[in-house]
Design an enzyme around this catalytic site. Structure first.
Site, PDB file in Angstrom:
ATOM      1  NE  ARG A   1      -1.772  -2.057   2.810  1.00 29.79           N
ATOM      2  CZ  ARG A   1      -1.893  -3.386   2.487  1.00 29.79           C
ATOM      3  NH1 ARG A   1      -3.012  -3.706   1.670  1.00 29.79           N
ATOM      4  NH2 ARG A   1      -1.187  -4.475   2.874  1.00 29.79           N
ATOM      5  CB  THR A   2       3.327   2.475   2.227  1.00 33.05           C
ATOM      6  OG1 THR A   2       2.669   2.148   3.358  1.00 33.05           O
ATOM      7  CG2 THR A   2       4.310   3.889   2.711  1.00 33.05           C
TER       8      THR A   2
ATOM      9  CE  LYS B   1      27.282  -3.211  -6.254  1.00 33.90           C
ATOM     10  NZ  LYS B   1      27.684  -2.324  -7.352  1.00 33.90           N
TER      11      LYS B   1
ATOM     12  NE  ARG C   1       7.453   0.510   4.505  1.00 35.44           N
ATOM     13  CZ  ARG C   1       6.157   0.179   4.767  1.00 35.44           C
ATOM     14  NH1 ARG C   1       5.911  -1.031   4.429  1.00 35.44           N
ATOM     15  NH2 ARG C   1       5.183   1.149   5.086  1.00 35.44           N
TER      16      ARG C   1
ATOM     17  CG  HIS D   1       3.865   3.974   8.443  1.00 35.86           C
ATOM     18  ND1 HIS D   1       4.043   4.854   7.536  1.00 35.86           N
ATOM     19  CD2 HIS D   1       3.577   2.735   8.025  1.00 35.86           C
ATOM     20  CE1 HIS D   1       3.565   4.272   6.449  1.00 35.86           C
ATOM     21  NE2 HIS D   1       3.571   2.968   6.631  1.00 35.86           N
TER      22      HIS D   1
HETATM   23  C1  NCD Z   1       1.753  -0.887   8.034  1.00 39.28           C
HETATM   24  C2  NCD Z   1       3.320  -0.943   8.241  1.00 39.28           C
HETATM   25  O1  NCD Z   1       3.977  -1.058   7.129  1.00 39.28           O
HETATM   26  O2  NCD Z   1       3.865  -0.456   9.343  1.00 39.28           O
HETATM   27  N1  NCD Z   1       1.604  -1.214   6.736  1.00 39.28           N
HETATM   28  C3  NCD Z   1       1.140  -0.110   6.060  1.00 39.28           C
HETATM   29  O3  NCD Z   1       1.993   0.761   5.742  1.00 39.28           O
HETATM   30  N2  NCD Z   1      -0.053   0.069   5.500  1.00 39.28           N
HETATM   31  C4  NCD Z   1       1.378  -1.942   8.969  1.00 39.28           C
HETATM   32  C5  NCD Z   1       1.767  -3.296   9.105  1.00 39.28           C
HETATM   33  O4  NCD Z   1       2.500  -3.599   8.366  1.00 39.28           O
HETATM   34  O5  NCD Z   1       1.061  -3.899  10.079  1.00 39.28           O
END
Ligand code: NCD
Length: 451
Positions: free
Chosen positions: A55-56, A84, A106, A134
């Site tokens: 999703r993100t 590397k 991320r 997040h």
């Molecule tokens: C979340 C995350 O990656 O922290 N997912 C997301 O970004 N929608 C929640 C999760 O992974 O549980």
């Protein structure tokens, strides 16, 4: 073109007025997602994903494409130059040096986005840093509440599941507190909010967690202790029918989270995980509650309730696109929120003496130790308390020293007040202090400590 030159590392980086401004723009964008393709024309965002995502990443990329911009994707950074031995600092310097105008990052280490923001010549957006924060999921969650409930102030939100490792919860709970929502915590046993988050709720936002009977939440909390935030502020009283019994009568939103099994050992999670199904949803307090989840879900929400009108988790994830369009356009200076940025950034101080005092083995200051200068921020002055500048975990300190006088003190000694913050040194014990050449302050020194 207005220049924003801002990062989004923590949800604290946005003021409440800016967040409201973003919600208004997101609602405008969502009227017709296809009508904004001139907004970021000529600009490029880079997705640097060192951890899995659906999703993100896709909602960020969709948002940038819908704004007319371009996207560079490195979704498997494990196959990049990181293998590397390239440092994150070098990677973001390269990507921000002409490849892209903004970086969405991320990473598995807490504090990675903070580090990246210190080196990247373009804005950095934290798309999840380990179990820390997040903030863009929080924007999506707040936007959803704002749409569904018409406001965030005074709404009653229950947060349930793995509150310890869920980064979405850590950002969300602090933002809810800032907006003046009422918060109820129903953690999976052993998976309560981390101490540094609880401290912030208590010290910065004036909400004090207590434990209470969960009977009114039905089966949801059967195996959990429930922590309620004591109503210290008038708006929080609305949640409680009587402040002694601390019972929740009406929940506006129930926010479920999955067990973050990738962040702990199997034997740590002995008890049965919370589960929400038809039976749990039939309790009176949840009659009007919307059910939210950042997704992905596992078994904590039964698919039996997917068609229940209160289940809005798929609508919530769809809102990730317009809210990220608003954020990207704002950070790239293409829209004006019409409000002042009134966020006070808490200062980071470099650790001057000794090894990195951060206790968290997955903090970026440890996982990339060779490339990172440890920093701290002051959380409290009396007794003195400091948090790691990257992962926010508390720095354990039995003694506190001054790097210029080379004396050390008990953390509650009034002499510490006279030490300049950038001269503070944190020691786990006396042996460590002495090994680094520090002496216990004498009575006379305690009253005349030099700054
Ligand atoms: C979340 C995350 O990656 O922290 N997912 C997301 O970004 N929608 C929640 C999760 O992974 O549980």
């Amino acid at each position: 073109m207005p220049t924003a030159a801002r990062n989004l590392v923590s949800i604290d980086d946005l003021s409440l007025a800016e967040m409201r401004g973003l919600f208004h723009w997101a609602r405008k964008f969502s009227g017709d997602l296809r009508a904004w393709s001139d907004t970021c024309r000529g600009l490029i965002s880079a997705s640097l994903f060192y951890e899995p995502s659906t999703r993100t990443r896709l909602s960020f990329e969709s948002a940038m494409l819908r704004l007319g911009g371009g996207v560079l994707t490195a979704a498997e950074m494990a196959s990049s130059s990181a293998t590397k031995g390239e440092s994150l600092a070098d990677t973001v310097r390269v990507v921000g040096g002409g490849y892209a105008d903004l970086i969405v990052l991320r990473h598995a280490s807490e504090g990675a986005a903070r580090l990246a923001s210190m080196y990247a010549p373009v804005p950095v957006v934290n798309a999840g840093d380990g179990s820390h924060e997040h903030p863009t999921q929080t924007l999506c969650d707040l936007y959803t509440l704002w749409i569904e409930r018409g406001r965030i102030e005074g709404v009653n939100v229950v947060l349930s599941g793995d509150l310890r490792y869920s980064r979405t919860v850590h950002s969300f709970v602090c933002a809810l507190a800032r907006f003046g929502a009422n918060i109820v915590l129903v953690p999976h046993p052993g998976f309560e909010l981390p101490p540094y988050v609880l401290q912030r709720l208590r010290e910065e936002f004036g909400v004090e967690p207590v434990r209470a009977d969960a009977s009114r939440l039905g089966d949801l909390a059967k195996e959990s202790d429930v922590a309620y935030l004591t109503p210290q502020k008038p708006h929080q009283l609305s949640l409680f029918t009587d402040t002694k019994g601390l019972r929740v009568d009406r929940v506006d939103a129930l926010y479920m989270t999955r067990p973050q099994t990738e962040r702990y050992r199997d034997d740590e999670a002995a008890a049965r995980y919370v589960q929400l199904g038809r039976e749990e949803m039939s309790v009176e307090s949840l009659r009007d509650a919307v059910v939210m989840h950042p997704l992905p879900r596992r078994d904590e929400i039964s698919s039996d309730i997917d068609s229940d009108p209160r289940s809005i988790y798929f609508k919530q994830s769809a809102r990730g696109v317009p809210i990220r369009m608003a954020l990207l356009a704002f950070l790239l200076g293409r829209i004006d929120l019409g409000v002042e940025a009134d966020v006070v950034e808490s200062r980071l101080y470099e650790v001057q003496v000794g090894d990195n005092p951060c206790p968290n083995p997955t903090c970026i200051s440890r996982t990339e130790a060779r490339h990172v200068t440890p920093t701290f921020k002051l959380a409290a002055r009396m007794p003195v308390r400091a948090h790691c500048g990257y992962c926010s975990q508390e720095i354990p300190a039995s003694f506190v020293g001054c790097s210029t006088s080379r004396n050390f003190h008990e953390p509650d000694s009034s002499a510490i007040r006279k030490i300049r913050p950038d001269h503070l040194v944190f020691f786990q014990d006396e042996v460590q202090a002495r090994a680094l050449g520090f002496e216990r302050a004498t009575r006379a020194q305690r009253s005349t400590t030099t700054p």
